[in-house]
Design an enzyme around this catalytic site. Structure first.
Site, PDB file in Angstrom:
ATOM      1  N   ASP A   4       0.477  -1.637  -0.274  1.00 37.94           N
ATOM      2  CA  ASP A   4      -0.268  -0.467  -0.074  1.00 37.94           C
ATOM      3  C   ASP A   4       0.630   1.577  -0.009  1.00 37.94           C
ATOM      4  O   ASP A   4       1.856   1.282   0.867  1.00 37.94           O
ATOM      5  CB  ASP A   4      -0.674   0.084   1.412  1.00 37.94           C
ATOM      6  CG  ASP A   4      -2.421   0.639   1.062  1.00 37.94           C
ATOM      7  OD1 ASP A   4      -2.139   1.535   0.769  1.00 37.94           O
ATOM      8  OD2 ASP A   4      -3.204  -0.699   1.693  1.00 37.94           O
ATOM      9  N   HIS A  34     -11.259  -3.563   3.415  1.00 37.14           N
ATOM     10  CA  HIS A  34     -11.334  -2.554   4.307  1.00 37.14           C
ATOM     11  C   HIS A  34     -11.873  -1.307   4.161  1.00 37.14           C
ATOM     12  O   HIS A  34     -12.023  -1.319   5.761  1.00 37.14           O
ATOM     13  CB  HIS A  34     -10.026  -2.554   5.164  1.00 37.14           C
ATOM     14  CG  HIS A  34      -8.430  -1.278   4.504  1.00 37.14           C
ATOM     15  ND1 HIS A  34      -8.720  -1.624   3.206  1.00 37.14           N
ATOM     16  CD2 HIS A  34      -8.568  -0.321   4.375  1.00 37.14           C
ATOM     17  CE1 HIS A  34      -8.025  -0.485   2.599  1.00 37.14           C
ATOM     18  NE2 HIS A  34      -8.517   0.782   3.342  1.00 37.14           N
ATOM     19  N   ASP A  35     -12.107  -0.765   4.019  1.00 39.01           N
ATOM     20  CA  ASP A  35     -13.368   0.611   3.880  1.00 39.01           C
ATOM     21  C   ASP A  35     -14.750   0.171   3.505  1.00 39.01           C
ATOM     22  O   ASP A  35     -15.560   0.972   4.095  1.00 39.01           O
ATOM     23  CB  ASP A  35     -12.812   1.783   2.655  1.00 39.01           C
ATOM     24  CG  ASP A  35     -11.541   1.961   3.217  1.00 39.01           C
ATOM     25  OD1 ASP A  35     -11.322   2.146   3.889  1.00 39.01           O
ATOM     26  OD2 ASP A  35     -11.102   1.652   2.342  1.00 39.01           O
ATOM     27  N   GLU A  70      -6.202   3.707  -5.986  1.00 37.69           N
ATOM     28  CA  GLU A  70      -7.416   3.822  -5.809  1.00 37.69           C
ATOM     29  C   GLU A  70      -8.295   5.316  -5.952  1.00 37.69           C
ATOM     30  O   GLU A  70      -7.627   5.871  -5.431  1.00 37.69           O
ATOM     31  CB  GLU A  70      -7.047   4.086  -4.075  1.00 37.69           C
ATOM     32  CG  GLU A  70      -8.828   3.729  -3.373  1.00 37.69           C
ATOM     33  CD  GLU A  70      -8.733   3.639  -1.723  1.00 37.69           C
ATOM     34  OE1 GLU A  70      -9.870   4.221  -1.060  1.00 37.69           O
ATOM     35  OE2 GLU A  70      -7.783   4.539  -1.717  1.00 37.69           O
ATOM     36  N   ASP A  78      -2.906   4.247  -2.442  1.00 31.39           N
ATOM     37  CA  ASP A  78      -4.271   4.798  -1.612  1.00 31.39           C
ATOM     38  C   ASP A  78      -4.435   6.378  -1.886  1.00 31.39           C
ATOM     39  O   ASP A  78      -3.715   7.126  -2.302  1.00 31.39           O
ATOM     40  CB  ASP A  78      -3.801   4.767  -0.188  1.00 31.39           C
ATOM     41  CG  ASP A  78      -4.803   5.538   0.664  1.00 31.39           C
ATOM     42  OD1 ASP A  78      -5.721   4.644   1.151  1.00 31.39           O
ATOM     43  OD2 ASP A  78      -4.814   6.534   1.114  1.00 31.39           O
TER      44      ASP A  78
END
Ligand code: GLC
Length: 578
Positions: free
Chosen positions: A101, A344-345, A272, A209
């Site tokens: 990430d 995870h969101d 993302e 991210d």
């Protein structure tokens, strides 16, 4: 082009590990690298090609590691750099790549860059972040004196006052996540150097991210504009000024030249990008432009929002079809899609879009997985999704851990919302639903830890766990394994053309995939009632079943949440009407 000439990631399935909730190896209640090393066979058995590892860097953990204080080390909470090297080697030995990430829209406020930047208005790193004086004519610290009216993704204003200098710094997320100033070339080159350092250690790419937020629409005089007023809040929407900003393509192309040139064939670069359109995604993912390989878009996970995630409504199937259909068509000739339900969101898809009641949980989890994996694009499996993990039965605010949820509660209640109603929404939409520990077995902490887990284990682990499912050929896990294998085995699954059928139908999601005369028809009953397949798609009745989620039965009907992948004898069906 022959299938083998397409990039490897067109045939790949990615598995996301959220380390703090995956497996704890030292009994402190937080998952770690040692834990991932212990569970590596689970990933190899599933057959995935890539692991995307959420952040393990040193961090104060204000946003569970998405607030980084050192980009080139591992937080002792998660282990050591040596263990990360070991993980790379262990995954590579099984033919699995590792993607890290990359969180470079912001750092932690405890990163030495920010500590230096904050130390004085003359600091050589002052300009590495977004420092601005209060709004003209207003005293620092008065509500409304923030340099812009933007609302933070994690509630409140996007500006934090630094008392010492009387200036504010920008943070699109939490106050402990100051935004880096990408306008400054020193920032960009420091980031590129760090990325090269990780590639030299053997990692295989990055999931970037909120990467489409790094370019801000700053005016020549250094000012940033106010955004349109948000309903019911004393803030405005700043996204037009930081989402897909004016220099974003320039930055990504520069990053590509500086970091990836030389080995783009082997790497995986995923951006993302909240709020990205298909037109923008074509630009970001066109190989000729050398930016990223694919984007994570959010359209389908916002279709059940009534304005915002805190006002959820049921998903309308025709909206999902319109959205997925538009993305499939939009990136058919140029670029590539990422396919995901869970990460995870997001709250757990089986609870959100499926039916997690005992009767339909297994069938709806496998149906949703089939629907997703048979689209054109690279599927992402989020830890626990492969065993049908569901939302947590939260009952009290004290059980939540996520900064987004906790901040929202404070802000909503301060603006007059009923605390019980806010809790009910958190129960449904909080990111913590995705963050409860992976359920490995039926033992008290689900095999996750010998200590006290940092967030409660879902009590349903006694029934829903990996150990039980790995032994069961009808399980959600076994079904995911078949879906991964199907993508590896059939070029039509990876590369075939996509045609949406029955766009207006509310219960049956159907489409075809075709490549070189091989046509698959995918039919998924996304409802709890029996559907007459013969009446809807007569050609489906005689198709050869390549994969299904329920044992063979009447080919003319689809049982509740039944999904079938059929091979058609010849050309694609006409379809297309409700
Ligand atoms: C991304 C991450 C999310 C994080 C945010 C800020 O959306 O996926 O978990 O909170 O960025 O870094």
């Amino acid at each position: 082009m022959p299938a083998a000439d397409h990039p490897w990631w067109t045939r790949a399935v990615v598995y996301q590990v959220y380390p703090r909730s995956f497996q704890d190896s030292d009994g402190d209640g937080v998952g770690d690298l040692g834990g991932i090393l212990q569970r590596i066979d689970h990933l190899a058995d599933l057959g995935v090609d890539v692991v995307w590892l959420s952040p393990v860097y040193p961090s104060p953990q204000a946003d569970n590691g998405y607030d980084i204080s050192d980009y080139q080390d591992v937080d002792p909470l998660f282990g050591t750099l040596a263990q990360l090297d070991q993980l790379v080697a262990a995954l590579h030995a099984r033919g699995i790549r590792l993607v890290l990430d990359l969180v470079v829209n912001h750092t932690s406020d405890e990163h030495p860059w920010f500590v230096e930047s904050r130390s004085s208005t003359d600091s050589p790193k002052r300009d590495w972040y977004w420092w601005r004086p209060p709004r003209a004519g207003m005293a620092a610290g008065t509500p409304g004196a923030e340099p812009t009216n933007w609302h933070s993704h994690f509630s409140g204003p996007t500006w934090q006052l630094d008392e010492a200098s009387g200036e504010y710094y920008l943070h699109l997320f939490a106050a402990k996540q100051p935004d880096l100033n990408w306008e400054n070339p020193e920032v960009r080159h420091a980031v590129y150097a760090m990325m090269r350092w990780w590639l030299d250690r053997g990692v295989d790419g990055f999931r970037m991210d909120v990467i489409n937020m790094i370019s801000k629409a700053v005016a020549p005089d250094g000012s940033l504009p106010d955004g349109p007023q948000l309903p019911g809040l004393p803030y405005g929407d700043g996204t037009p000024f930081f989402s897909n900003g004016p220099r974003i393509h320039e930055y990504l192309q520069e990053m590509h030249r500086e970091v990836f040139a030389g080995h783009p064939e082997q790497l995986l670069l995923v951006g993302e990008m909240p709020g990205v359109t298909t037109e923008q995604a074509r630009l970001y993912t066109d190989p000729a432009r050398a930016e990223v390989d694919m984007v994570f878009q959010f359209e389908h996970v916002q279709l059940d929002f009534e304005g915002s995630k805190w006002h959820p409504r049921p998903l309308r199937m025709r909206d999902l079809k319109a959205s997925f259909g538009r993305w499939q068509a939009g990136l058919a000739d140029v670029g590539w899609n990422s396919l995901y339900w869970d990460n995870h969101d997001q709250p757990r898809a089986v609870s959100r879009f499926g039916d997690d009641s005992p009767r339909f949980r297994r069938d709806s989890a496998t149906c949703l997985a089939t629907l997703l994996h048979l689209h054109r694009g690279t599927p992402y499996v989020y830890q626990g999704e492969e065993i049908g993990m569901a939302n947590h039965p939260f009952t009290a605010l004290e059980q939540f851990r996520d900064v987004e949820s906790l901040n929202h509660h404070v802000q909503a209640v301060a603006h007059g919302a009923d605390p019980a109603e806010v809790l009910a929404v958190l129960r449904r939409m909080s990111r913590d639903n995705a963050r409860t520990p992976v359920q490995w077995d039926a033992s008290p902490n689900a095999g996750f830890t010998t200590g006290t887990p940092w967030i409660a284990v879902n009590p349903d682990h006694t029934e829903w766990n990996a150990q039980a499912q790995r032994a069961d050929p009808t399980s959600v896990f076994a079904h995911h394994r078949r879906l991964v294998a199907l993508r590896h085995d059939l070029p039509v699954v990876a590369l075939g053309d996509f045609t949406m059928l029955l766009p207006e139908h509310d219960e049956v999601y159907a489409f075809t995939r075709s490549l070189d005369g091989d046509t698959l028809l995918v039919v998924c009953n996304v409802s709890g009632s029996v559907q007459d397949l013969a009446g809807l798609l007569p050609e489906a009745v005689d198709g050869e079943v390549v994969l299904g989620n329920l044992p063979g039965d009447d080919p003319a009907v689809l049982r509740p949440w039944e999904a079938r992948v059929l091979r058609l004898p010849s050309a694609a069906p006409s379809g297309g009407s409700p």
